[in-house]
Motif scaffolding. Sequence first.
Motif, PDB file in Angstrom:
ATOM      1  N   ASP A 165       0.814  -1.213   0.000  1.00  0.00           N
ATOM      2  CA  ASP A 165       0.000   0.000   0.000  1.00  0.00           C
ATOM      3  C   ASP A 165       0.853   1.272   0.000  1.00  0.00           C
ATOM      4  O   ASP A 165       0.551   2.216  -0.753  1.00  0.00           O
ATOM      5  CB  ASP A 165      -0.961  -0.014   1.186  1.00  0.00           C
ATOM      6  N   TYR A 204      -9.972   5.101  -3.817  1.00  0.00           N
ATOM      7  CA  TYR A 204      -9.746   6.000  -2.684  1.00  0.00           C
ATOM      8  C   TYR A 204      -8.333   6.568  -2.709  1.00  0.00           C
ATOM      9  O   TYR A 204      -8.123   7.778  -2.505  1.00  0.00           O
ATOM     10  CB  TYR A 204      -9.997   5.259  -1.378  1.00  0.00           C
ATOM     11  N   TYR A 205      -7.345   5.710  -2.968  1.00  0.00           N
ATOM     12  CA  TYR A 205      -5.960   6.187  -3.034  1.00  0.00           C
ATOM     13  C   TYR A 205      -5.787   7.219  -4.150  1.00  0.00           C
ATOM     14  O   TYR A 205      -5.071   8.211  -3.995  1.00  0.00           O
ATOM     15  CB  TYR A 205      -5.005   5.016  -3.271  1.00  0.00           C
ATOM     16  N   LYS A 245      -7.269  10.534  -3.012  1.00  0.00           N
ATOM     17  CA  LYS A 245      -6.453  11.223  -2.007  1.00  0.00           C
ATOM     18  C   LYS A 245      -5.174  11.803  -2.600  1.00  0.00           C
ATOM     19  O   LYS A 245      -4.714  12.866  -2.168  1.00  0.00           O
ATOM     20  CB  LYS A 245      -6.114  10.268  -0.864  1.00  0.00           C
ATOM     21  N   THR A 246      -4.578  11.106  -3.559  1.00  0.00           N
ATOM     22  CA  THR A 246      -3.293  11.553  -4.113  1.00  0.00           C
ATOM     23  C   THR A 246      -3.439  12.383  -5.379  1.00  0.00           C
ATOM     24  O   THR A 246      -2.527  13.124  -5.745  1.00  0.00           O
ATOM     25  CB  THR A 246      -2.407  10.342  -4.443  1.00  0.00           C
ATOM     26  N   ILE A 271       0.666   4.244  -2.940  1.00  0.00           N
ATOM     27  CA  ILE A 271       0.418   5.659  -2.646  1.00  0.00           C
ATOM     28  C   ILE A 271       1.553   6.530  -3.183  1.00  0.00           C
ATOM     29  O   ILE A 271       1.313   7.586  -3.800  1.00  0.00           O
ATOM     30  CB  ILE A 271       0.229   5.857  -1.129  1.00  0.00           C
ATOM     31  N   LYS A 294     -10.229   0.391  -2.750  1.00  0.00           N
ATOM     32  CA  LYS A 294      -8.940   0.889  -2.266  1.00  0.00           C
ATOM     33  C   LYS A 294      -8.250   1.770  -3.303  1.00  0.00           C
ATOM     34  O   LYS A 294      -7.806   2.884  -2.987  1.00  0.00           O
ATOM     35  CB  LYS A 294      -8.031  -0.285  -1.892  1.00  0.00           C
ATOM     36  N   ILE A 295      -8.150   1.300  -4.535  1.00  0.00           N
ATOM     37  CA  ILE A 295      -7.437   2.070  -5.561  1.00  0.00           C
ATOM     38  C   ILE A 295      -8.170   3.366  -5.869  1.00  0.00           C
ATOM     39  O   ILE A 295      -7.550   4.428  -6.043  1.00  0.00           O
ATOM     40  CB  ILE A 295      -7.247   1.212  -6.827  1.00  0.00           C
ATOM     41  N   THR A 327       1.204   9.286  -6.193  1.00  0.00           N
ATOM     42  CA  THR A 327       1.631  10.664  -5.973  1.00  0.00           C
ATOM     43  C   THR A 327       2.571  11.118  -7.087  1.00  0.00           C
ATOM     44  O   THR A 327       2.436  12.225  -7.629  1.00  0.00           O
ATOM     45  CB  THR A 327       2.319  10.794  -4.605  1.00  0.00           C
TER      46      THR A 327
END
Length: 441
Positions: free
Chosen positions: A160, A222-223, A226-227, A164, A219-220, A168
């Motif tokens: 994970d 959401y990541y 966020k990024t 992330i 999950k992907i 980024t």
Amino acid sequence: MSDLIIRDGYIVSPQGVTRASIYVSGGKIAAFGEKFDIRGVDVVDASGMYVFPGFVDEHVHFREPGYEWKEDFSTGSAAAAAGGVTTVLEMSNTVPPVADASTLRKKAELVRSKSWVDYGLYGVLTDQSLNNLEEMLEAGAVGFKAFLGPTTGDIEQPSDPTIIEALTLSREKGFTIAFHCENRHLVHHYEQKARREPVSPLSHLHSRPAICEVDSVIKINYYAAKTGGRALIVHLSSGEAVDYLRGNKAPSVFVETCPQYLLLDSNDYQRFGNLIKVNPPIRFPEDREKLLQGLRANVITNIGSDHAPHTLEEKRKNVFEAPAGMFGVELQGPLMVDMALRGRIHLEKVAEVLSTNPAKTFGLYPRKGGLLIGSDADFAIFDPRTPTKIQAAKLHSKHRFTPFDGREILAKHRYTVLRGKIIAVDGEPIGAAAGQWIKHG
């Protein structure tokens, strides 16, 4: 490079269908008009035919190097040309995996003179390759692939924190990461349960239920939210995932499905068995219908073939031992055009999800995927007046078997044009392989 006229076709773009001629010069689209009466120029009479932007298949496994008995770049790209695909993006789970710039360059040199169509090459995202992403990008990687679930080559799943950090960097550099979204631990759990049950044609489906996919999709997504990283969720297979993404898809997330998930379902396992064993699995009729709804509603933005062939001998193994994957690159265009002519989607949607959106996803638009002045003169031309049937024996992969053998297609693929040069006529590649390496941006 000689000029070319595509005369009097129905030009199909995401914005609509218009009747026009196209003048090609120097391998680029130079002009649109009613007629171009220019002497000494080759002419394709496209009257009554649909002219699409050349298809961009963002998801192929041509198996070279390391698995050449399954497929290689020459046969795989010939199949692409035969089906209207003018650009392929080839995956990184070869031997060795493309995990650094040196390996990428070696692979590019290996396939340099073999491809019938233009091609991009993925790098792989693992914990070990994270620090190599920028050098691979500079060396020409078109994007990166992360295998969250087990697949051919058993590529290591990135942690994970690695995902992330990579997302980024994706936001900063503008590249895209493709994600095979299946929770590896859940797959292992459900496969062990399935192995304890009586073997049936549905065993593979039972071993990878939708929860495995949906968990990773959430999950992907959401990541990425966020990024701000660019994520492509590939080969979406479940209606539950469509339901989640319908109200939650992050702005920087693209979603792909494949024709096999739109056209086949669990009722087909009894007939085809391991021939349609893919990861993630082809699911139930209600999943197929929700995927179609998601495509119409722009939840699903891209179509890729996930062309991943194996030998017939390998496919005849036990359901748990047979490899997952199937032929696809030559048929995705005809199958999707056929869906449009049967009224299941609009013709404009074909251009959008097979050409324009894949090119945009990987920073190739408007050079690729568009019908604009200055775009590469890449076309896939279909004649709706001539229905045809898929004939497995006439396909161009090394291993010519498909569950779509015998299926009627309501339009014949007549021409593939790459950078102003006709490279396939009536489903047969012509001339010589002249594909170019296409890099990010």
